[in-house]
Structure formats: structure tokens, C-alpha cells
Design an enzyme around this catalytic site. Sequence first.
Site, short mmCIF file in Angstrom:
data_model
loop_
_atom_site.label_atom_id
_atom_site.label_comp_id
_atom_site.label_asym_id
_atom_site.label_seq_id
_atom_site.Cartn_x
_atom_site.Cartn_y
_atom_site.Cartn_z
N ASP A 50 6.19 -7.37 3.77
CA ASP A 50 6.53 -6.32 2.81
C ASP A 50 6.95 -6.89 1.45
O ASP A 50 7.81 -7.78 1.38
CB ASP A 50 7.69 -5.49 3.38
N ASP A 51 6.36 -6.36 0.37
CA ASP A 51 6.78 -6.66 -1.01
C ASP A 51 6.64 -8.13 -1.39
O ASP A 51 7.45 -8.65 -2.17
CB ASP A 51 8.24 -6.25 -1.22
N CYS A 90 4.43 1.04 -1.32
CA CYS A 90 4.26 0.87 0.12
C CYS A 90 3.38 1.93 0.77
O CYS A 90 2.42 1.61 1.48
CB CYS A 90 5.63 0.89 0.81
N HIS A 144 4.62 3.48 6.28
CA HIS A 144 5.77 3.63 5.40
C HIS A 144 6.88 4.42 6.09
O HIS A 144 6.90 5.65 6.06
CB HIS A 144 5.33 4.33 4.11
N ASP A 328 1.62 -5.65 1.41
CA ASP A 328 1.20 -4.35 0.89
C ASP A 328 1.09 -4.32 -0.63
O ASP A 328 0.29 -3.57 -1.19
CB ASP A 328 2.12 -3.23 1.40
N HIS A 329 1.89 -5.11 -1.34
CA HIS A 329 1.81 -5.20 -2.81
C HIS A 329 2.75 -6.32 -3.25
O HIS A 329 3.51 -6.87 -2.44
CB HIS A 329 2.22 -3.88 -3.48
#
Length: 591
Positions: A50-51, A90, A144, A328-329
Site C-alpha cells: 500500500d502507498d 486506493c 479498499h 496501488d499507487h
Amino acid sequence: MNGLRNCAARFFWVGNVLAAAAIAMLACSFALAAEGETNLRPNVLFIAVDDLNDWVSVLGGHPLTRTPNFDRLAKSGTLFTNAYCAAPSCNPSRSAVLSGMAPYRSGLYDNMQKLRDVMPDAELLPHYFSRHGYWSAGSGKILHYVIDPQSWDAYFPAKEKDNPFPQTFNPKNRPLNLPRGGPWQYGETDWGALDISDEDYGGDWLVTKWCGEQLAKKHEKPFFLACGIYRPHEPWFVPKKYFEPFPLEKITPGPGYKADDLDDVPPEGQRIARNRYFDYIRQQNQWTNGIQAYLASIHYADAMLGRVLDALDEGPNRNNTIVVLWSDHGWHLGEKEHWQKYTLWRICDRVPLLVRVPAGCAPGLRDGTQASSICARTVGLVDLYRTLLDLCGLPEKAGIGGQSFVPLLKTPNAEWAHPALTHLAPKSYAVSTERHRYIHYSGGGEELYDIVADPYEWKNLAGDKSQATTIEALRAQAPKDPAAMHETQPGISTFVAEEQLPVVASKQPLPASKAAESAVTVLFQNQGTEPLLLFWIDQQGRPQPRGELAGASRKLVQTHAGQVWSFTDREKHAQGHVVVGSRSAKVIIND
């Protein structure tokens, strides 16, 4: 003489029979081999982090980062250096991966939307595998903040709770380091080293423990196993041993930081960038501490990844398990004067993507991936659905987007003409190719970067007349008719406004919006019977159309504190305006 002829005839007949039998056996062996080829059922280990931006050693991110397990996975498979998310937040990014539907096709662009409100009938990736003979299981954050129980055979925590997070240690006295700046600040934006063990911390340790247990045993069916590692998502609380390799006196900004980097960015991009966080963090003298905590959280995530890879490598499934790792990003820590996500720049849209396919296990790639191979071709995370079906020899799924990048796993420098699209909103998007990135905002602003010469996107070439042909070609790659933000406005029924904004009469002068501050959600409620047109007023006082509000209807809008919104009838006769405050609000427009 006749006896010799009879003997020869009998010998010839026996020889023919034996030859026929040999041919039949050979044909049978070929048939069995072919059947075995089609019946290969590789496992899939599907790891989401994540992130996470490019602060991974093999991607050349922050020079201080420590990611030995990310690097270890890259050395055993293929690393994609130009992989992009479908959206820089997300919910839309993960929904696109799991459904195979990019935001411009589904209408899911925002974290506030609910997957099943927007795509009630979408068959998610784990369910498709389950329907084709796999055991689909997962743990941690894959979607999410929900599990979507119908899509899984098993989950930890229990799928019936529809909460993907196991128990995680939470400090009692918060904030630890970053004081609360006001209601505009996300409550989890904080960081600190915890005097606690990995096991006592829980969270990702419990997720990777459960996933490791599944990898350590044989299964009756092939498995699709998803492992969601939550860090480096905020809050950046991890055991203190992960902070120790990053002493504050050695911390520097990421290599993409440039002090005057917004000078050539259009106003809409500047508004998105200056979201208040970065200025506030510097005012609190916490910039260096924040970078340290993000590096520590990445180091912790890497250690959790190592636990999963160890369980796979030491168990019975190593040689027949495909491994896919993605984030995810990305995340800004000062680049473009921004902190957080929600932008169309490369630091936020480019993500780690690593794939390992052992030789001899996947019908779609019999030779497997080449160790330490690097692919610079542009791919999107939305391609993962088709790619995994292709690798595993499963039937093609109708109705999904993307394209299989198995040809790039076979030959990383193969010809490839597919750009990657990232959407912030229906008409705010980025087009990424191996050479260029083009950004288009809904208000008309544009950016163009040559990422080979300028990987940190410091020089906007959109105003260079010599680049007009390039811009036109990239603009043509955007969807011609992108799906609108889903009209059912998911979340509207549960939205709670903290205040009601007063409507200023249309006779009053229309002010300009202030520079963007905190993100705010506003509910517009048209109590009249006639439709209204909504407009966002930019910093120059110019109205920018934002769609129609039908009679007797409601609409949620994502905006920022200090922004001005007006509404007119269809003939553009002003009906009034509101000035957005720092809290979620509703606007009631009477007949």
C-alpha cells in the site's frame, strides 16, 4: 523356398504390428504430454503493498532506502520500470486491478465510492480463479477497506466481518509527532518509532504469518493467494528497529524534489499540489522526520515481504507458484510541493511491479521468466487480470479491459505499443509511454514531460510549439467517451455533513476561489423541480462547468476549503453561490 517366403511374411507382419504399436505408444505419449500441457495449474501468490512509490532500491528511488527482499524478488524474475496505476488513490486503483475495469470504463474514480454500488455484477479476479478450480484466499488489504466476501473461499480475518485488518498495536497518546493542524488533516498522518516487537505489533506480521502458513503446506487445489501488506500506508508507526538504519542527520529529500517545480505547471495542477500538508509539515519542522518514517515503514514492509518469500521458498510450492507484487499507487513527500497522493505526476502514478514465473509451471510461459530481467515497456496495473489468466491458461474473460503482457515476460524488449492511462477524474488523466508523459486537466491545462531526459518531470514542455505533434498523438490515446463519475453517487445515503453552507444570493459579486487547502466533501441538494448547472470558480474568478444537478436530486462533490461553487439555471442565469469551509458540508438549494 516356400518356407522361407512364409517365414519372411510372418516376420514382416510381426514387424508391422510392432511398428504400429510403437507409433500408437508414441502418439499416446504425445497426447498425454499435450494433456499435461493444458492441465498445468500454477499457483498464484498475489502481493499488494500500500502507498509505495519508487523508493525501492531496484527502481532507483531514495538512495537511503533498504529493500533487500524487493531486490531479491526482482533478481529472481522480471522488474517493470514503467508500470502505472489506473488511478492515484486506493479504491479506484485496487478496484481496477481486481475487476479488470479501468475508471474510465467503470465510473469508479474516487475513494468515497463503493465498489459494489458502482459495479454490482463485476466478477473479481479471485472469484474467477475460484470458479475455474482454484482455492482463492486472501489476507490484509486487497480492496479498499472491504473484503467483498462473495469473491473468496477463505480470508484472514474472517471474510464474514468484511474487515481486512487484523489487530494492530495503536499508541494510546496520539499524535506521536505531528500535531493536529485542524479538521482538514487526515487523522492517520502521523509517525513514530514504537518500542515493540514485530509480533506484538500485529498488523502486517499477522497477515504474513497467515499467508506463510498457507504457503508452507500442499493444497488439494491450485491456489490464488492474495497478501495485502498495509505499510507504508499511514500512520507510519513501526517498531523502532526499522527506524535505526535512517538517522535523522542523514535524511535528505527524495531525488525528485525541486524547490520551484510548480513554476511551469498550470493553475489546476498547482491547486492540486498545494494541499496544505507540505507547508504545515515544514512549519512543524517535521519534513525530515516524515521522510525518515516513510523509509522506516518501507523497510518494515520489506521485512514482511521477506517472511512471505521465505515461506514460499522453503515450502512445497516454490516451483509451481507465480509471484506478482504491485503497489496501488505512489506517494509525494514534497515533490511538486505536495504531500500525499491524488496527483497525476510520476512519483504518484508509477508503481513497483515484479513478476516471477518458475520454468515449467505455467502454460502461458513454459520457460518462465528470466532471472534479473528488466522491462522498460509501459504497462498498467489494469493489465494484471488478463495477464494472469493468460499465464495460467484460463479462459479469456469477456468484458474486461487491459491487455496481457505475457509477451513482455517472455521477451522484455519485445515490440509494445500500448500506453498506460491514469485517471484522477473523467477528464483529468495522464497518458504514459516509454518516452513521454502527457497530463490533461478537466479545466484544460496540460503538461508534457520527456521522462527519458527528465525522469522527475521538472520541465513542462506543453508550451513548446515543437512538441505540438507529440501532444496531439498522446491526447489521441485518451478515451473518447470516458465514463462519468458513477451517477448513483455511492456513499450519498450514509454521508454526514458537519455543517450547512449558507447560499449567497446571486446579486452578490461572485468571488474567486482561494488557493487549495484541505480536501472537503460537499453535498449539493436541489430541492426545486428544475435542473441546475454547477460551476467551480477558479482562482481567476472564472466559472468551470462541473455538470448538472437534476431537480429533486443530490450530488456529492470533492472540493477544497476556500473554493467557491456557483449554480445557475440552464439558461446560465445565476442562482447563487457558496464558499466551502474546512469541514464536510451540505448545500440546500430551495425552489
